[in-house]
Design a protein around this motif. Structure first.
Motif, PDB file in Angstrom:
ATOM      1  N   LYS A  67       1.006  -0.961   0.295  1.00 38.36           N
ATOM      2  CA  LYS A  67      -0.014   0.532   0.123  1.00 38.36           C
ATOM      3  C   LYS A  67       0.877   1.308   0.014  1.00 38.36           C
ATOM      4  N   ALA A  68       0.412   1.753  -0.465  1.00 41.54           N
ATOM      5  CA  ALA A  68       1.098   3.765   0.017  1.00 41.54           C
ATOM      6  C   ALA A  68       1.784   4.194   0.947  1.00 41.54           C
ATOM      7  N   ASP A  69       0.689   3.857   1.814  1.00 39.41           N
ATOM      8  CA  ASP A  69       2.174   4.031   3.271  1.00 39.41           C
ATOM      9  C   ASP A  69       2.775   2.968   3.357  1.00 39.41           C
ATOM     10  N   LEU A  70       3.129   2.081   2.833  1.00 35.86           N
ATOM     11  CA  LEU A  70       4.413   1.726   3.478  1.00 35.86           C
ATOM     12  C   LEU A  70       5.353   1.182   2.383  1.00 35.86           C
ATOM     13  N   GLN A  71       5.338   2.267   1.181  1.00 35.39           N
ATOM     14  CA  GLN A  71       6.355   2.327   0.413  1.00 35.39           C
ATOM     15  C   GLN A  71       7.693   2.721   0.744  1.00 35.39           C
ATOM     16  N   GLN A  72       7.467   3.934   1.586  1.00 30.97           N
ATOM     17  CA  GLN A  72       8.861   3.930   2.125  1.00 30.97           C
ATOM     18  C   GLN A  72       9.213   2.926   2.783  1.00 30.97           C
ATOM     19  N   ILE A  73       9.147   2.189   2.962  1.00 30.35           N
ATOM     20  CA  ILE A  73       9.354   1.351   4.486  1.00 30.35           C
ATOM     21  C   ILE A  73       9.364   0.025   3.284  1.00 30.35           C
ATOM     22  N   ASP A  74       9.098  -0.060   2.379  1.00 28.31           N
ATOM     23  CA  ASP A  74       9.510  -1.896   1.513  1.00 28.31           C
ATOM     24  C   ASP A  74      10.365  -2.393   1.435  1.00 28.31           C
ATOM     25  N   HIS A 136      16.392   5.623   4.728  1.00 26.12           N
ATOM     26  CA  HIS A 136      17.346   5.085   6.025  1.00 26.12           C
ATOM     27  C   HIS A 136      15.435   4.361   6.474  1.00 26.12           C
ATOM     28  N   GLU A 137      14.577   4.814   6.067  1.00 23.50           N
ATOM     29  CA  GLU A 137      13.719   4.637   6.838  1.00 23.50           C
ATOM     30  C   GLU A 137      13.160   2.772   6.793  1.00 23.50           C
ATOM     31  N   LYS A 138      13.317   2.656   5.705  1.00 18.63           N
ATOM     32  CA  LYS A 138      13.727   0.683   5.820  1.00 18.63           C
ATOM     33  C   LYS A 138      14.568  -0.109   6.211  1.00 18.63           C
ATOM     34  N   GLN A 139      15.408   0.873   6.866  1.00 17.71           N
ATOM     35  CA  GLN A 139      16.081  -0.179   7.504  1.00 17.71           C
ATOM     36  C   GLN A 139      15.742  -0.148   9.252  1.00 17.71           C
ATOM     37  N   GLU A 140      15.074   1.060   9.533  1.00 14.49           N
ATOM     38  CA  GLU A 140      15.222   1.080  11.303  1.00 14.49           C
ATOM     39  C   GLU A 140      14.723  -0.263  11.620  1.00 14.49           C
ATOM     40  N   MET A 141      15.064   0.014  12.552  1.00 12.73           N
ATOM     41  CA  MET A 141      14.468  -0.936  13.462  1.00 12.73           C
ATOM     42  C   MET A 141      13.004  -1.325  13.206  1.00 12.73           C
ATOM     43  N   ASN A 142      12.532  -0.450  13.771  1.00 15.60           N
ATOM     44  CA  ASN A 142      10.438  -0.062  13.982  1.00 15.60           C
ATOM     45  C   ASN A 142      10.355  -0.471  12.510  1.00 15.60           C
ATOM     46  N   ALA A 143      10.862  -0.362  11.571  1.00 17.24           N
ATOM     47  CA  ALA A 143       9.882  -0.180  10.433  1.00 17.24           C
ATOM     48  C   ALA A 143       9.381  -1.600  10.253  1.00 17.24           C
ATOM     49  N   GLN A 146       6.065  -0.888  13.208  1.00 19.11           N
ATOM     50  CA  GLN A 146       5.013   0.408  12.573  1.00 19.11           C
ATOM     51  C   GLN A 146       5.352  -0.374  10.760  1.00 19.11           C
ATOM     52  N   GLY A 147       5.108  -0.955   9.829  1.00 17.65           N
ATOM     53  CA  GLY A 147       5.011  -1.447   9.316  1.00 17.65           C
ATOM     54  C   GLY A 147       3.682  -2.930   8.823  1.00 17.65           C
ATOM     55  N   LEU A 148       3.644  -3.793   9.998  1.00 18.94           N
ATOM     56  CA  LEU A 148       2.743  -3.939  10.225  1.00 18.94           C
ATOM     57  C   LEU A 148       1.234  -3.668  10.901  1.00 18.94           C
ATOM     58  N   GLY A 156      -2.890   0.449  17.991  1.00 16.69           N
ATOM     59  CA  GLY A 156      -2.405   0.125  19.850  1.00 16.69           C
ATOM     60  C   GLY A 156      -0.853   0.244  19.928  1.00 16.69           C
ATOM     61  N   ILE A 157       0.312  -0.321  20.669  1.00 16.77           N
ATOM     62  CA  ILE A 157       1.348  -0.186  21.179  1.00 16.77           C
ATOM     63  C   ILE A 157       1.912  -1.053  19.845  1.00 16.77           C
ATOM     64  N   ALA A 158       3.291  -0.491  19.688  1.00 22.01           N
ATOM     65  CA  ALA A 158       3.611  -1.005  18.521  1.00 22.01           C
ATOM     66  C   ALA A 158       5.075  -0.680  18.351  1.00 22.01           C
ATOM     67  N   TYR A 159       6.283  -2.058  18.762  1.00 22.73           N
ATOM     68  CA  TYR A 159       7.143  -1.696  18.778  1.00 22.73           C
ATOM     69  C   TYR A 159       8.077  -3.064  18.374  1.00 22.73           C
ATOM     70  N   THR A 160       8.842  -2.767  18.113  1.00 22.52           N
ATOM     71  CA  THR A 160      10.145  -3.901  17.706  1.00 22.52           C
ATOM     72  C   THR A 160      11.096  -3.882  18.236  1.00 22.52           C
ATOM     73  N   ILE A 161      11.606  -4.956  18.881  1.00 22.39           N
ATOM     74  CA  ILE A 161      12.673  -5.800  20.238  1.00 22.39           C
ATOM     75  C   ILE A 161      13.762  -6.070  18.883  1.00 22.39           C
ATOM     76  N   SER A 162      15.467  -5.560  19.565  1.00 24.33           N
ATOM     77  CA  SER A 162      15.975  -6.346  19.025  1.00 24.33           C
ATOM     78  C   SER A 162      17.370  -6.135  20.011  1.00 24.33           C
TER      79      SER A 162
END
Length: 398
Positions: A67-74, A136-143, A146-148, A156-162
């Motif tokens: 979708k269009a709002d995901l293309q930056q972090i595709d 850089h956006e697509k390689q940020e850990m929270n991409a 955020q994408g999902l 709701g709450i959304a974050y990535t653990i690395s």
């Protein structure tokens, strides 16, 4: 009202999906882990002037609509996640439609994010092509989280653990905490990692890649194979066929890239998980080892196992078939444990090579078929820096 599990704080796995070198269905997983032919493939595009065996997922992902709002972090990482999610998307939508969007959370793990998609651009940049743009956006850990979240239209709450190789196992623990703290009604947890040159060459520089198919606990073990995977699970407090009972975490911080040689942190994580679940060590019927096939990791893990378990549960590592999926390893192995508990008919084979005599006193799975009930299973994930976690899963009808 539904009946709570007898294990305090336990949460149910309502839906799950996994894609990896094993395939994309539960049947694929069972078949791959109960036979000895390798699921790994040879690649010559990841290391300089050298090929290597990896756990690659081969299905084409380019047809996935972004979708269009995901293309930056595709990225391939995000596409792997969406590809897995689409298998259970309809069920998740039906299950969560009665919940407010702000009560639907996402906690996922990754170690690579979308770095693979930027590798060519980075190479060009460092070769002096300054006009090359690096997204850089697509390689940020929270991409990933955020994408999902955007894909599902949750709020709701959304974050990535690395935390390297324990990332997605820690996502399970975090999701369970959110549910038990009443901060969410349902939580999507799991992990995704995709093959990339950064990780392959990093482990190669550490002399940690295997020269062939890795041999966890083997006498000739010489390192790991890297893999890729996406495994996702919807958790809620409602009981289900398989429950996440508890987790145990520790941080031994012994060395930046080596575990404590006596397995101190690993032992603490396993014991904490047992205590949190209200179980004794002898209740565990199967243990999915972290089992990377590096000399130090396997030696310390078996030392830790000896300290915790006196009854010798069945145990095996599955990384000789999946590859080490890094940030997704804990999640893909959780999916394996879920299938074992659901099917009650098989266990994953340990690698078939000769076991190191110093580690041979354990009950490695040599035949997949079982004739005893599997009630509780534990899965270990140990990461660089000593970030350790053990998860315990159990049948929901116990």
């Amino acid at each position: 009202m539904f009946q709570q599990s007898q294990h305090a704080g336990a949460v149910g796995i309502q839906f799950s999906a996994s894609v990896s070198a094993l395939g994309k269905t539960a049947q694929d997983v069972r078949y791959a882990l109960t036979q000895t032919s390798s699921c790994l493939t040879q690649r010559d595009d990841l290391l300089l002037d050298q090929s290597c065996l990896v756990g690659a997922y081969h299905q084409d992902l380019t047809a996935i609509e972004i979708k269009a709002d995901l293309q930056q972090i595709d990225s391939r990482n995000l596409r792997l996640a969406i590809h897995a999610l689409q298998q259970i998307e309809a069920q998740i939508h039906d299950y969560t439609q009665a919940f407010p969007r702000h009560r639907l959370a996402i906690v996922v793990g990754t170690s690579t994010s979308g770095i693979a998609d930027n590798e060519q651009a980075l190479k060009a940049h460092f070769c002096g092509q300054s006009e090359q743009r690096i997204a850089h956006e697509k390689q940020e850990m929270n991409a990933l989280a955020q994408g999902l979240q955007r894909y599902l239209n949750w709020d709701g709450i959304a974050y990535t653990i690395s935390t390297a190789c324990s990332s997605s196992a820690k996502a399970f623990a975090a999701g369970q905490r959110l549910l038990n703290a009443d901060l969410a009604d349902a939580v999507l947890v799991g992990g995704v990692d995709s093959l990339c040159k950064l990780t392959l060459n990093g482990f190669y520089s550490l002399e940690s890649l295997s020269s062939g198919v890795c041999q966890p606990c083997g006498v000739r073990r010489d390192g790991i194979n890297i893999g890729e995977a996406a495994s996702l699970f919807l958790l809620s407090k409602r009981p289900s066929a398989v429950m996440l009972l508890a987790s145990g975490e520790s941080m031994d911080a012994w060395h930046i890239s080596a575990p404590h040689p006596e397995g101190r942190g690993a032992q603490q994580a396993m014991q904490k998980a047992l205590d949190a679940a209200g179980l004794l060590a002898e209740d565990i019927d199967y243990l999915n080892l972290h089992g990377t096939a590096t000399p130090q990791n396997d030696a310390m893990e078996i030392k830790a196992v000896r300290q915790v378990f006196k009854h010798q549960p069945w145990l095996s590592s599955t990384k000789h078939q999946t590859g080490h999926c890094l940030g997704a390893a804990g999640a893909v192995e959780a999916f394996i444990c879920q299938q074992v508990l659901q099917d009650q008919a098989w266990l994953p084979l340990h690698q078939a090579g000769e076991i190191d005599p110093e580690l041979a006193d354990q009950r490695y799975v040599e035949q997949p078929d079982i004739d005893q009930p599997i009630r509780y299973v534990m899965s270990n994930s140990f990461a660089f820096g000593g970030s350790n976690i053990s998860l315990i899963f159990g049948r929901g009808d116990i």
